[in-house]
Design an enzyme around this catalytic site. Structure first.
Site, PDB file in Angstrom:
ATOM      1  CG  ASN A   1      -0.213  -0.138   2.472  1.00 44.84           C
ATOM      2  OD1 ASN A   1       1.207   0.143   2.434  1.00 44.84           O
ATOM      3  ND2 ASN A   1      -0.930  -0.035   3.774  1.00 44.84           N
TER       4      ASN A   1
ATOM      5  CD  GLU B   1      -0.066   0.660   7.456  1.00 52.89           C
ATOM      6  OE1 GLU B   1       0.258   0.905   6.307  1.00 52.89           O
ATOM      7  OE2 GLU B   1      -0.114  -0.683   8.045  1.00 52.89           O
TER       8      GLU B   1
END
Ligand code: F6R
Length: 252
Positions: free
Chosen positions: A137, A144
């Protein structure tokens, strides 16, 4: 500046990446290496172990700081990042155990642990070469995708996609910790050199997006475009989308 080096396979990429680390160790009195876990740096660590065993390299003066650790795992848990580093690198070389640092996943106060880690990195004079991988990702360390870039060490809620990706190492998906302590993007960016390792077709799309797409915290690795000195060591499979869309961008 980013330089992208392509190799036939991960072993060759690892051997060449190890030369960058060796050069940093040999050219400094007290080098500090930033290290990552995961599958991406395994061939690099294997090549460093070979260099040590051949008498080409000593780690006696080297200090290390790892990027991250799962919250809740003890250092002797076989999926903790401390265990990973001992098993895959530290126990095979002459580094002094007290010179190796991984955030503690079992600190009573994780926030205080983050502050301790920030001070530690600072006290070492920053990181000379920082090894990183890239998540599917686009995460670097455990930073993140989000609406802003992190600065210092922080406690992170892992996304479902990271938990899915990492569940391959645990008996059940429910066993994967949901939080981690991670160095921040600002800290990673302040390393004197960043060495990104990526292998396999699964990384091809995200690598192109990070290195050639929009710079956005939705793709945390895209920030690397603003770093002083980034070298990417990747196999041909991981570079397939870059080769297709940006012919000539890869040095071979
Ligand atoms: C590991 C880390 C992660 C990994 C990334 C890629 O310390 O911080 O960002 O580098 O998830 O993992 P692998 O290499 O297993 O594909």
């Amino acid at each position: 500046m980013i330089r992208i080096y392509g190799f036939k396979n991960t072993k060759e990429a690892g051997v060449s990446a190890a030369k960058v680390i060796a050069e940093a160790i040999k050219s400094r009195e007290n080098p500090t290496l930033g290290l990552a876990t995961g599958s991406s740096p395994l061939d690099l660590y294997g090549a460093l172990i070979d260099m040590y065993k051949n008498g080409e390299l000593s780690f006696k003066n080297v200090k290390t700081v790892n990027l991250d650790e799962y919250v809740g795992l003890t250092p002797d848990h076989d999926q903790s990042y401390r265990y990973f580093m001992d098993f895959n690198l530290f126990s095979h070389i002459d580094i002094l155990p007290e010179n190796t640092n991984v955030p503690s996943g079992i600190a009573e106060d994780p926030k205080a642990e983050c502050e301790r880690y920030d001070r530690l990195v600072e006290s070492l004079g920053g990181v000379d070469v920082q090894v990183i991988g890239i998540g599917n990702n686009g995460h670097i360390a455990f930073n993140e995708p989000s609406d802003s870039f992190t600065t210092g060490t922080n406690v992170v809620e892992l996304t479902e996609s990271t938990i899915d990706a990492n569940s391959r190492f645990f008996a059940k998906r429910e066993d994967v910790p949901t939080k981690a302590i991670s160095m921040g993007i600002g800290q990673i960016m302040s390393a004197k050199k960043i060495l990104l390792v990526a292998n396999g077709k699964g990384k091809a799309e995200i690598l192109e997006k990070a290195l050639f797409g929009e710079v956005t915290p939705k793709v945390p690795a895209s920030i690397l475009r603003f770093a002083k000195d980034v070298v990417v060591f990747a196999d041909d499979a991981a570079l397939s989308v870059i080769d297709e869309k940006h012919p000539g961008a890869v040095i071979r």
